[in-house]
Write a protein that holds these residues in place. Sequence first.
Motif, PDB file in Angstrom:
ATOM      1  N   ASP A 217       1.008  -1.232   0.445  1.00 35.44           N
ATOM      2  CA  ASP A 217       0.492  -0.453   0.279  1.00 35.44           C
ATOM      3  C   ASP A 217       1.251   1.100  -0.578  1.00 35.44           C
ATOM      4  N   PRO A 218       0.567   2.126  -0.507  1.00 38.51           N
ATOM      5  CA  PRO A 218      -0.764   2.519  -1.571  1.00 38.51           C
ATOM      6  C   PRO A 218      -0.888   2.330  -2.701  1.00 38.51           C
ATOM      7  N   TYR A 219       0.268   1.507  -3.469  1.00 38.21           N
ATOM      8  CA  TYR A 219       0.705   1.255  -5.045  1.00 38.21           C
ATOM      9  C   TYR A 219      -0.211   0.434  -5.460  1.00 38.21           C
ATOM     10  N   ARG A 220      -0.625  -0.864  -4.243  1.00 40.17           N
ATOM     11  CA  ARG A 220      -1.384  -1.889  -5.439  1.00 40.17           C
ATOM     12  C   ARG A 220      -2.893  -1.561  -5.899  1.00 40.17           C
ATOM     13  N   GLY A 221      -3.495  -0.269  -4.571  1.00 37.39           N
ATOM     14  CA  GLY A 221      -4.900   0.321  -4.260  1.00 37.39           C
ATOM     15  C   GLY A 221      -4.831   1.044  -5.890  1.00 37.39           C
ATOM     16  N   VAL A 222      -3.992   1.568  -6.707  1.00 42.67           N
ATOM     17  CA  VAL A 222      -3.670   2.174  -8.141  1.00 42.67           C
ATOM     18  C   VAL A 222      -3.213   1.488  -9.264  1.00 42.67           C
ATOM     19  N   ALA A 223      -3.440   0.327  -8.869  1.00 44.53           N
ATOM     20  CA  ALA A 223      -3.491  -0.438  -9.891  1.00 44.53           C
ATOM     21  C   ALA A 223      -4.405  -1.159 -11.333  1.00 44.53           C
ATOM     22  N   ALA A 224      -4.040  -1.539 -12.801  1.00 42.49           N
ATOM     23  CA  ALA A 224      -5.560  -1.682 -13.126  1.00 42.49           C
ATOM     24  C   ALA A 224      -5.893  -2.323 -13.213  1.00 42.49           C
ATOM     25  N   LEU A 225      -5.714  -3.945 -12.649  1.00 37.31           N
ATOM     26  CA  LEU A 225      -5.801  -4.871 -12.138  1.00 37.31           C
ATOM     27  C   LEU A 225      -6.163  -5.162 -11.236  1.00 37.31           C
ATOM     28  N   LEU A 226      -7.018  -6.514 -10.401  1.00 35.48           N
ATOM     29  CA  LEU A 226      -6.601  -6.355  -9.040  1.00 35.48           C
ATOM     30  C   LEU A 226      -7.025  -7.691  -9.513  1.00 35.48           C
ATOM     31  N   HIS A 227      -5.683  -8.621  -8.235  1.00 35.62           N
ATOM     32  CA  HIS A 227      -5.819 -10.135  -8.249  1.00 35.62           C
ATOM     33  C   HIS A 227      -6.569 -10.953  -7.081  1.00 35.62           C
ATOM     34  N   LEU A 228      -7.995 -11.402  -6.586  1.00 35.83           N
ATOM     35  CA  LEU A 228      -8.153 -11.329  -5.085  1.00 35.83           C
ATOM     36  C   LEU A 228      -7.913 -13.411  -4.705  1.00 35.83           C
ATOM     37  N   CYS A 229      -7.867 -13.234  -3.731  1.00 33.38           N
ATOM     38  CA  CYS A 229      -7.613 -14.582  -2.935  1.00 33.38           C
ATOM     39  C   CYS A 229      -8.736 -14.954  -2.233  1.00 33.38           C
ATOM     40  N   GLY A 230      -9.780 -15.704  -2.607  1.00 33.75           N
ATOM     41  CA  GLY A 230     -10.499 -16.222  -1.996  1.00 33.75           C
ATOM     42  C   GLY A 230     -10.536 -17.705  -1.568  1.00 33.75           C
ATOM     43  N   VAL A 231     -10.598 -17.942  -0.120  1.00 34.56           N
ATOM     44  CA  VAL A 231     -10.990 -19.285   0.333  1.00 34.56           C
ATOM     45  C   VAL A 231     -12.114 -20.010   0.641  1.00 34.56           C
ATOM     46  N   ARG A 232     -12.415 -20.893   0.257  1.00 34.31           N
ATOM     47  CA  ARG A 232     -13.719 -22.120   0.515  1.00 34.31           C
ATOM     48  C   ARG A 232     -13.710 -22.140   2.006  1.00 34.31           C
ATOM     49  N   ASP A 233     -14.479 -21.841   3.118  1.00 36.66           N
ATOM     50  CA  ASP A 233     -14.948 -22.218   4.241  1.00 36.66           C
ATOM     51  C   ASP A 233     -15.097 -24.010   4.541  1.00 36.66           C
TER      52      ASP A 233
END
Length: 233
Positions: A217-233
């Motif tokens: 932060d704060p650089y990743r907040g202005v990226a063109a793309l976001l890579h999100l990783c979610g984990v199944r409960d």
Amino acid sequence: MTRQLDEQISGRFRVGQRLRVLDVGMGQGTQALRLARVGHQVTGLEQDQKMISAAREALSREPDGIRSRVRIIEGDGRDTGVHFLPGSFDLVLCHGVLMYVEEPDPLVAGLARMLAPGGLLSLLVRNGNALAVRPGLSGDWAGALSAFDTMTYTNRLGLEVRADRLESLTSTLAGIGAPLHTWYGVRIFTDLAVDGAEPPAEVETLLAAEERAGRTDPYRGVAALLHLCGVRD
């Protein structure tokens, strides 16, 4: 993004585990083949015939052992429940697909249902919080101003598509039982790079800078793309 995905895989699954992978919107099969080469069993779901042909052509050049680990299915990512049973995969990829879907929540919920408990969902989306950055840095001031008030943009193919905000996807993932585990920024310093251009001589240094910024932060907040990783409960 490849390094980020590998980091999540190595941090979540035991060393040597052969994962069941679903790649939704596999395109020409770049990620699917890369994961099959390291031993994972990969199913690619794609509806574009040109992409399917390119993926099959690329797969045909691989050794038998790798080809046997890849299955390509023609279909829409919104219909995963038609093709697979819930909990069938350890890792589900959906990279560069949500921007073409008018209402992403049902698609993301369907992807989460495909995950076994503890499974990893990897999403790559356009960053709706940074749509003004590209036109602004390109000198398109009117485009930058209008981007503050919209969630759509024109991509490099000339198509008008949509973006997603980190906050809304975080809420979506929590609501479908695959809460956000971590996220990264992608294409912070390289978003204006010309497609097909020769990589710079300092490409490794550039990649290291992108990698560092993508998790800081704060650089990743202005990226063109976001890579999100979610984990199944």
